[in-house]
Design a protein around this motif. Sequence first.
Motif, PDB file in Angstrom:
ATOM      1  N   THR A 146       0.847  -1.189   0.000  1.00 10.57           N
ATOM      2  CA  THR A 146       0.000   0.000   0.000  1.00 10.57           C
ATOM      3  C   THR A 146       0.883   1.239   0.000  1.00 10.57           C
ATOM      4  N   SER A 147       0.457   2.276  -0.725  1.00 13.02           N
ATOM      5  CA  SER A 147       1.180   3.547  -0.775  1.00 13.02           C
ATOM      6  C   SER A 147       0.251   4.674  -0.351  1.00 13.02           C
ATOM      7  N   TRP A 148       0.859   5.730   0.179  1.00 13.19           N
ATOM      8  CA  TRP A 148       0.084   6.892   0.613  1.00 13.19           C
ATOM      9  C   TRP A 148       0.701   8.160   0.027  1.00 13.19           C
ATOM     10  N   VAL A 149      -0.128   9.058  -0.474  1.00 16.95           N
ATOM     11  CA  VAL A 149       0.293  10.408  -0.817  1.00 16.95           C
ATOM     12  C   VAL A 149      -0.061  11.285   0.375  1.00 16.95           C
ATOM     13  N   LEU A 150       0.958  11.940   0.939  1.00 14.20           N
ATOM     14  CA  LEU A 150       0.763  12.779   2.120  1.00 14.20           C
ATOM     15  C   LEU A 150       1.057  14.233   1.790  1.00 14.20           C
ATOM     16  N   ARG A 151       0.291  15.127   2.406  1.00 13.81           N
ATOM     17  CA  ARG A 151       0.488  16.557   2.215  1.00 13.81           C
ATOM     18  C   ARG A 151       0.510  17.274   3.554  1.00 13.81           C
ATOM     19  N   LEU A 152       1.185  18.414   3.560  1.00 10.52           N
ATOM     20  CA  LEU A 152       1.131  19.292   4.723  1.00 10.52           C
ATOM     21  C   LEU A 152      -0.131  20.143   4.628  1.00 10.52           C
ATOM     22  N   PRO A 153      -0.909  20.236   5.698  1.00 11.13           N
ATOM     23  CA  PRO A 153      -2.077  21.118   5.675  1.00 11.13           C
ATOM     24  C   PRO A 153      -1.657  22.555   5.351  1.00 11.13           C
ATOM     25  N   ALA A 154      -2.551  23.298   4.719  1.00  5.55           N
ATOM     26  CA  ALA A 154      -2.256  24.666   4.308  1.00  5.55           C
ATOM     27  C   ALA A 154      -1.770  25.498   5.483  1.00  5.55           C
ATOM     28  N   GLY A 155      -0.661  26.194   5.258  1.00  7.43           N
ATOM     29  CA  GLY A 155      -0.117  27.077   6.261  1.00  7.43           C
ATOM     30  C   GLY A 155       0.738  26.415   7.315  1.00  7.43           C
ATOM     31  N   GLN A 156       0.823  25.092   7.270  1.00  5.20           N
ATOM     32  CA  GLN A 156       1.600  24.377   8.289  1.00  5.20           C
ATOM     33  C   GLN A 156       3.018  24.112   7.792  1.00  5.20           C
ATOM     34  N   THR A 157       3.969  24.116   8.707  1.00 12.08           N
ATOM     35  CA  THR A 157       5.349  23.786   8.377  1.00 12.08           C
ATOM     36  C   THR A 157       5.818  22.663   9.294  1.00 12.08           C
ATOM     37  N   ILE A 158       6.917  22.042   8.917  1.00  8.13           N
ATOM     38  CA  ILE A 158       7.516  20.991   9.728  1.00  8.13           C
ATOM     39  C   ILE A 158       8.529  21.614  10.677  1.00  8.13           C
ATOM     40  N   GLU A 159       8.481  21.191  11.923  1.00 11.07           N
ATOM     41  CA  GLU A 159       9.393  21.731  12.913  1.00 11.07           C
ATOM     42  C   GLU A 159      10.841  21.400  12.552  1.00 11.07           C
ATOM     43  N   GLU A 160      11.689  22.400  12.613  1.00 11.54           N
ATOM     44  CA  GLU A 160      13.102  22.187  12.323  1.00 11.54           C
ATOM     45  C   GLU A 160      13.777  21.440  13.459  1.00 11.54           C
ATOM     46  N   ARG A 161      14.741  20.590  13.086  1.00  7.92           N
ATOM     47  CA  ARG A 161      15.544  19.891  14.091  1.00  7.92           C
ATOM     48  C   ARG A 161      16.995  20.295  13.901  1.00  7.92           C
ATOM     49  N   PRO A 162      17.665  20.686  14.975  1.00  4.06           N
ATOM     50  CA  PRO A 162      19.080  21.057  14.835  1.00  4.06           C
ATOM     51  C   PRO A 162      19.890  19.887  14.297  1.00  4.06           C
ATOM     52  N   LEU A 163      20.805  20.188  13.421  1.00  3.53           N
ATOM     53  CA  LEU A 163      21.676  19.143  12.898  1.00  3.53           C
ATOM     54  C   LEU A 163      22.671  18.707  13.967  1.00  3.53           C
ATOM     55  N   PRO A 164      23.026  17.423  13.980  1.00  6.56           N
ATOM     56  CA  PRO A 164      24.075  16.985  14.911  1.00  6.56           C
ATOM     57  C   PRO A 164      25.382  17.716  14.607  1.00  6.56           C
ATOM     58  N   GLU A 165      26.225  17.818  15.600  1.00  4.41           N
ATOM     59  CA  GLU A 165      27.511  18.486  15.421  1.00  4.41           C
ATOM     60  C   GLU A 165      28.306  17.821  14.306  1.00  4.41           C
ATOM     61  N   GLY A 166      28.857  18.660  13.440  1.00  4.48           N
ATOM     62  CA  GLY A 166      29.683  18.164  12.350  1.00  4.48           C
ATOM     63  C   GLY A 166      28.947  17.943  11.050  1.00  4.48           C
ATOM     64  N   TYR A 167      27.598  18.018  11.058  1.00  2.00           N
ATOM     65  CA  TYR A 167      26.803  17.824   9.851  1.00  2.00           C
ATOM     66  C   TYR A 167      26.392  19.177   9.263  1.00  2.00           C
ATOM     67  N   ALA A 168      26.213  19.212   7.946  1.00  6.70           N
ATOM     68  CA  ALA A 168      25.814  20.454   7.286  1.00  6.70           C
ATOM     69  C   ALA A 168      24.864  20.150   6.141  1.00  6.70           C
ATOM     70  N   LEU A 169      23.855  21.000   5.988  1.00  4.32           N
ATOM     71  CA  LEU A 169      22.925  20.918   4.855  1.00  4.32           C
ATOM     72  C   LEU A 169      23.375  21.878   3.772  1.00  4.32           C
ATOM     73  N   ARG A 170      23.325  21.426   2.528  1.00  3.74           N
ATOM     74  CA  ARG A 170      23.682  22.305   1.414  1.00  3.74           C
ATOM     75  C   ARG A 170      23.109  21.755   0.118  1.00  3.74           C
ATOM     76  N   VAL A 171      23.120  22.604  -0.914  1.00  2.00           N
ATOM     77  CA  VAL A 171      22.724  22.174  -2.252  1.00  2.00           C
ATOM     78  C   VAL A 171      23.818  21.268  -2.808  1.00  2.00           C
ATOM     79  N   ALA A 172      23.434  20.186  -3.432  1.00  2.72           N
ATOM     80  CA  ALA A 172      24.406  19.248  -3.989  1.00  2.72           C
ATOM     81  C   ALA A 172      25.177  19.894  -5.134  1.00  2.72           C
ATOM     82  N   THR A 173      26.430  19.568  -5.231  1.00  4.82           N
ATOM     83  CA  THR A 173      27.260  20.006  -6.353  1.00  4.82           C
ATOM     84  C   THR A 173      27.365  18.866  -7.366  1.00  4.82           C
ATOM     85  N   GLU A 174      27.902  19.167  -8.526  1.00  7.57           N
ATOM     86  CA  GLU A 174      28.108  18.113  -9.523  1.00  7.57           C
ATOM     87  C   GLU A 174      29.043  17.032  -8.988  1.00  7.57           C
ATOM     88  N   ASP A 175      30.000  17.410  -8.165  1.00  3.97           N
ATOM     89  CA  ASP A 175      30.927  16.426  -7.597  1.00  3.97           C
ATOM     90  C   ASP A 175      30.239  15.491  -6.609  1.00  3.97           C
TER      91      ASP A 175
END
Length: 312
Positions: A146-175
């Motif tokens: 079984t599969s489900w399509v899920l959506r965020l209700p209008a106006g709602q956001t997902i709570e941010e979680r701090p990244l563990p030490e040493g991790y970083a979020l970024r846009v992927a590069t070609e490399d």
Amino acid sequence: MSAISDAPALPPDLATRPLRASDSAEVFEVIAAQERHDIGTVEIEEEDLIAEWQRPSYDIEASTVAVLEQADGRERIVAYAELMGHDRYDAAVHPDVRGRGIGTWLAAWARDLARSRGASVVGMPVPEGSPGDRLLEGLGYRVRWTSWVLRLPAGQTIEERPLPEGYALRVATEDDREQVWHVLEDAFLEWSEREKQSLDDFAAEVWLRPGFEPWQLQVAAGPNGAIAGAVFSTMAEGNGAKETYVARIAVHKDHRNRGLAQSLLVAAFESGREHGAVSSCLSTDSRTGALTLYEKVGMVTDSVWVNRAVDL
């Protein structure tokens, strides 16, 4: 199971031929009409078809069939089917031509082609309770998952979680791209019974997908710089407004249970809003065990799909 020769014949006013790459817009309209009729929204995009058909390994002529009828002096596609891999096919019939045996014929076509390629089972996803679901159930197809399509209700956001030490979020590069391929594919293969997608086929569906922009592929890099997780999202406009759709998201098994998946999801949805999206969605299935994760961050089920399959 019966081969095509044993299935009910198509009506004499209909013709068939393999699809061509130039048919993507017309096939999209057939699928969109079916989804709009059956679930009230359009989940497919024409770019999805183009991306899948442009995979180097995919032989569109050998793996597809279009059903055509004459209308206003020209032929138009009213239904189609394609064998997407070893044991999975997709098919759609325009609501205007239902009740003429087309879906039954397409199911037989898919069974016959899959069997000829050595498959022992073949199936496809259909909205639960839809005409397609009832048709396949009547033909003896069982529910694989079984599969489900899920959506965020209008106006709602997902709570941010701090990244563990040493991790970083970024846009992927070609490399990063080869590492992204390994992380996403290896994670999916933990529960999906298929061969690993080649890098070239993966690229065709991700960074070579029509309309791709760099922000749509983001990564979580670990303390040593290696890619620990990745998320690929697209921008859909099929229901009158822009929507972020998370097509692929995964975290390497060595970096799980640290909140990286939630951080990647937040990043993808925020980037989508920055580029004009007014809603966010994704899909998951019962093989992944991820449904509760998405529900816990506030997403709600919008539609339910079942993958119906039959032994060959």
